[in-house]
Motif scaffolding. Structure first.
Motif, PDB file in Angstrom:
ATOM      1  N   VAL A  75      75.936  21.520  51.791  1.00 41.49           N
ATOM      2  CA  VAL A  75      74.761  21.333  52.355  1.00 41.49           C
ATOM      3  C   VAL A  75      74.328  22.584  53.244  1.00 41.49           C
ATOM      4  CG1 VAL A  75      73.498  19.481  53.732  1.00 41.49           C
ATOM      5  CG2 VAL A  75      75.111  18.820  52.216  1.00 41.49           C
ATOM      6  N   ALA A  76      73.377  23.192  52.837  1.00 38.95           N
ATOM      7  CA  ALA A  76      72.934  24.359  53.845  1.00 38.95           C
ATOM      8  C   ALA A  76      72.421  23.795  55.246  1.00 38.95           C
ATOM      9  CB  ALA A  76      71.926  25.065  53.090  1.00 38.95           C
ATOM     10  N   MET A  77      73.141  24.372  56.293  1.00 42.52           N
ATOM     11  CA  MET A  77      72.608  24.199  57.428  1.00 42.52           C
ATOM     12  C   MET A  77      71.983  25.431  58.278  1.00 42.52           C
ATOM     13  SD  MET A  77      73.695  21.079  57.733  1.00 42.52           S
ATOM     14  CE  MET A  77      74.771  20.235  58.974  1.00 42.52           C
ATOM     15  N   CYS A  78      71.168  25.253  59.159  1.00 44.65           N
ATOM     16  CA  CYS A  78      70.423  26.172  59.736  1.00 44.65           C
ATOM     17  C   CYS A  78      71.082  26.620  60.794  1.00 44.65           C
ATOM     18  CB  CYS A  78      68.923  25.895  60.184  1.00 44.65           C
ATOM     19  SG  CYS A  78      67.760  27.299  60.484  1.00 44.65           S
ATOM     20  N   ARG A  79      72.193  27.608  60.532  1.00 43.78           N
ATOM     21  CA  ARG A  79      73.324  27.904  61.585  1.00 43.78           C
ATOM     22  C   ARG A  79      72.557  29.138  62.468  1.00 43.78           C
ATOM     23  NH1 ARG A  79      76.852  24.123  60.189  1.00 43.78           N
ATOM     24  NH2 ARG A  79      77.743  24.377  58.370  1.00 43.78           N
ATOM     25  N   LYS A  80      71.755  29.908  62.093  1.00 45.15           N
ATOM     26  CA  LYS A  80      71.098  30.866  63.009  1.00 45.15           C
ATOM     27  C   LYS A  80      69.905  30.274  63.840  1.00 45.15           C
ATOM     28  CE  LYS A  80      72.962  34.585  60.448  1.00 45.15           C
ATOM     29  NZ  LYS A  80      72.615  35.859  59.805  1.00 45.15           N
ATOM     30  N   CYS A  81      69.351  29.120  63.544  1.00 49.12           N
ATOM     31  CA  CYS A  81      68.407  28.578  64.154  1.00 49.12           C
ATOM     32  C   CYS A  81      68.705  28.252  65.493  1.00 49.12           C
ATOM     33  CB  CYS A  81      67.647  27.331  63.356  1.00 49.12           C
ATOM     34  SG  CYS A  81      66.966  27.493  61.653  1.00 49.12           S
ATOM     35  N   ASP A  82      67.515  28.287  66.346  1.00 50.44           N
ATOM     36  CA  ASP A  82      67.779  27.818  68.007  1.00 50.44           C
ATOM     37  C   ASP A  82      67.004  26.295  68.074  1.00 50.44           C
ATOM     38  OD1 ASP A  82      68.746  30.373  68.739  1.00 50.44           O
ATOM     39  OD2 ASP A  82      66.655  31.173  68.930  1.00 50.44           O
TER      40      ASP A  82
END
Length: 154
Positions: A75-82
């Protein structure tokens, strides 16, 4: 009588074609995003109109490579998001907001690139009779940025 019937049929066809064309003069709808670097389909995005403000969310991710899955997980997560988007699932995420119509373009809003976590200003314009959408993400001036062409999905 036969002539009048033909006129009614012709008018109905023209009116119906006009209605179809009018439906495609807005970015509202479902789009397949095409990566500007690889040329590959990356996701299905739905753009909605909320009281004159366009918003978009990712419906489905496409063509995820084994490297993408290894890096981001099943499940792709937005790891680089703030902020509130940090470590949230990319599918279902609101990636565009605050966009308003300005003549024949839509702008004034922001768009998120979930891969990099960066937020850009955005400008949208219709192409090919509403079947394609020119999506321009930029910082500062619109001539400094990236453009993707999205394809309308029926």
């Amino acid at each position: 009588m036969k002539h009048a019937f033909r006129w009614v049929i012709a008018a109905s066809l023209l009116f119906g074609a006009g209605t179809v064309m009018a439906a495609n003069d807005t970015p509202v709808g479902t789009w397949k995003t095409i990566d500007d670097e690889s040329g590959q389909a990356k996701s299905i995005v739905e753009i909605t109109d909320n009281n004159g403000e366009l918003q978009a969310h990712i419906v489905k991710l496409l063509n995820r490579s084994p490297e993408d899955i290894a890096r981001d997980g099943a499940v792709a997560m937005c790891r680089k998001c703030d902020g509130e988007r940090k470590d949230k699932p990319v599918e279902g995420m609101n990636i565009m907001w605050g966009v308003h119509r300005n003549d024949d373009v839509w702008d004034g809003g922001k768009i998120l690139d979930p891969k990099s976590g960066k937020v850009y200003k955005v400008k949208l314009s219709m192409l090919d009779g509403g079947q394609k959408l020119n999506v321009r993400g930029y910082i500062g001036f619109s001539w400094v940025g990236r453009t993707q062409t999205w394809e309308r999905q029926n």
